[in-house]
Write a protein that holds these residues in place. Structure first.
Motif, mmCIF file in Angstrom:
data_model
loop_
_atom_site.group_PDB
_atom_site.id
_atom_site.type_symbol
_atom_site.label_atom_id
_atom_site.label_comp_id
_atom_site.label_asym_id
_atom_site.label_seq_id
_atom_site.Cartn_x
_atom_site.Cartn_y
_atom_site.Cartn_z
ATOM 1 N N PHE A 85 0.963 -1.176 0.049
ATOM 2 C CA PHE A 85 -0.030 -0.002 -0.011
ATOM 3 C C PHE A 85 0.925 1.250 -0.097
ATOM 4 N N SER A 86 1.152 1.904 -1.342
ATOM 5 C CA SER A 86 1.623 3.079 -1.157
ATOM 6 C C SER A 86 1.118 4.131 -0.436
ATOM 7 N N ASP A 87 1.977 5.255 0.001
ATOM 8 C CA ASP A 87 1.456 6.322 0.707
ATOM 9 C C ASP A 87 1.287 7.667 -0.280
ATOM 10 N N LYS A 88 1.070 7.273 -1.562
ATOM 11 C CA LYS A 88 0.678 8.165 -2.497
ATOM 12 C C LYS A 88 -0.003 7.705 -3.644
ATOM 13 N N LEU A 89 -1.189 8.388 -3.957
ATOM 14 C CA LEU A 89 -2.093 7.936 -4.844
ATOM 15 C C LEU A 89 -1.765 8.586 -6.232
ATOM 16 N N PRO A 90 -1.464 7.853 -7.112
ATOM 17 C CA PRO A 90 -0.859 8.283 -8.700
ATOM 18 C C PRO A 90 -2.035 8.542 -9.535
ATOM 19 N N ASN A 91 -1.774 9.581 -10.269
ATOM 20 C CA ASN A 91 -2.761 9.965 -11.471
ATOM 21 C C ASN A 91 -2.630 8.721 -12.392
ATOM 22 N N SER A 92 -3.647 8.073 -12.703
ATOM 23 C CA SER A 92 -3.528 6.786 -13.435
ATOM 24 C C SER A 92 -3.928 7.243 -15.108
ATOM 25 N N ARG A 93 -4.128 8.414 -15.319
ATOM 26 C CA ARG A 93 -4.485 8.853 -16.726
ATOM 27 C C ARG A 93 -3.420 8.284 -17.681
ATOM 28 N N LEU A 94 -2.153 8.716 -17.468
ATOM 29 C CA LEU A 94 -1.233 8.208 -18.406
ATOM 30 C C LEU A 94 -1.195 6.741 -18.588
ATOM 31 N N ALA A 95 -1.102 5.995 -17.450
ATOM 32 C CA ALA A 95 -0.992 4.487 -17.510
ATOM 33 C C ALA A 95 -2.207 3.988 -18.377
#
Length: 208
Positions: A85-95
């Protein structure tokens, strides 16, 4: 393995833990059933800053994340998955965008798996463009071609079209699986998936 191929349309986002568990369960079911699975994008947090956001700063009610993580861990434990569980939520748009390029090149399944694993098993930032390009290169995709693709409106239009499709089913979250004409909502137990699949196969046998 069954002889009847069943069409499954699966809607998911890379940053959704239940989507990763659902992905793993579908992969296990493919060993038992002949499933033609098509994964489609559903961006669950388009408001996330481009550089991501710390989970502690997300506008969720007090205790929400702790409860959600506990539920995810319980489901992951059922499948012997050790999630990070990362402490950061990425922006998934590019993926999501690059995965559509991978689809055009016949490399979607490999890229899809690598991105899922990178975030949920390795805790990497899948909002980072250099990481995504490295993953893309590892499955044989060309960086210059990806950049050219990202400069067009096509990836945006594809993701928006997928969102319109899923709304027709009344779905407002993921994962969601359309098995032939039956909806399975969420990372359901294997027994639920199997019952739906077996029911459909039985109906097909009667109609044939």
């Amino acid at each position: 393995m069954s002889e009847q191929k069943l069409k499954v349309i699966a809607y998911s986002d890379y940053i959704c833990p239940f989507c990763y568990i659902g992905y793993h369960r579908i992969e296990q079911l493919k060993k038992e059933y002949d499933l033609d699975v098509e994964w489609k994008p559903f961006e669950i947090h388009p408001e996330t800053p481009k550089g991501g956001a710390l989970t502690e700063e997300l506008p969720f009610p007090k205790g929400y994340l702790e409860t959600a993580f506990a539920n995810v861990k319980r489901l992951a434990d059922e499948d012997d998955l050790k999630l990070k569980f990362s402490d950061k939520l990425p922006n998934s748009r590019l993926a999501l965008y690059i995965s559509e390029f991978a689809r055009k090149k016949g490399k979607f399944e490999e890229f899809h798996k690598f991105v899922m694993d990178a975030y949920w098993l390795e805790g990497k930032d899948i909002g980072d463009k250099s990481l995504l390009l490295n993953l893309a290169e590892s499955v044989g995709l060309d960086e210059d071609e990806i950049s050219s693709y990202l400069d067009t409106n096509e990836p945006f239009e594809v993701v928006q079209q997928s969102l319109k499709e899923v709304k027709k089913y009344g779905i407002n979250g993921v994962p969601a699986f359309i098995v032939e004409n039956r909806l399975i909502y969420g990372a359901q137990p294997y027994t639920v998936f199997k019952k739906v699949i077996n029911d459909i196969m039985a109906q097909k046998s009667i109609s044939n």
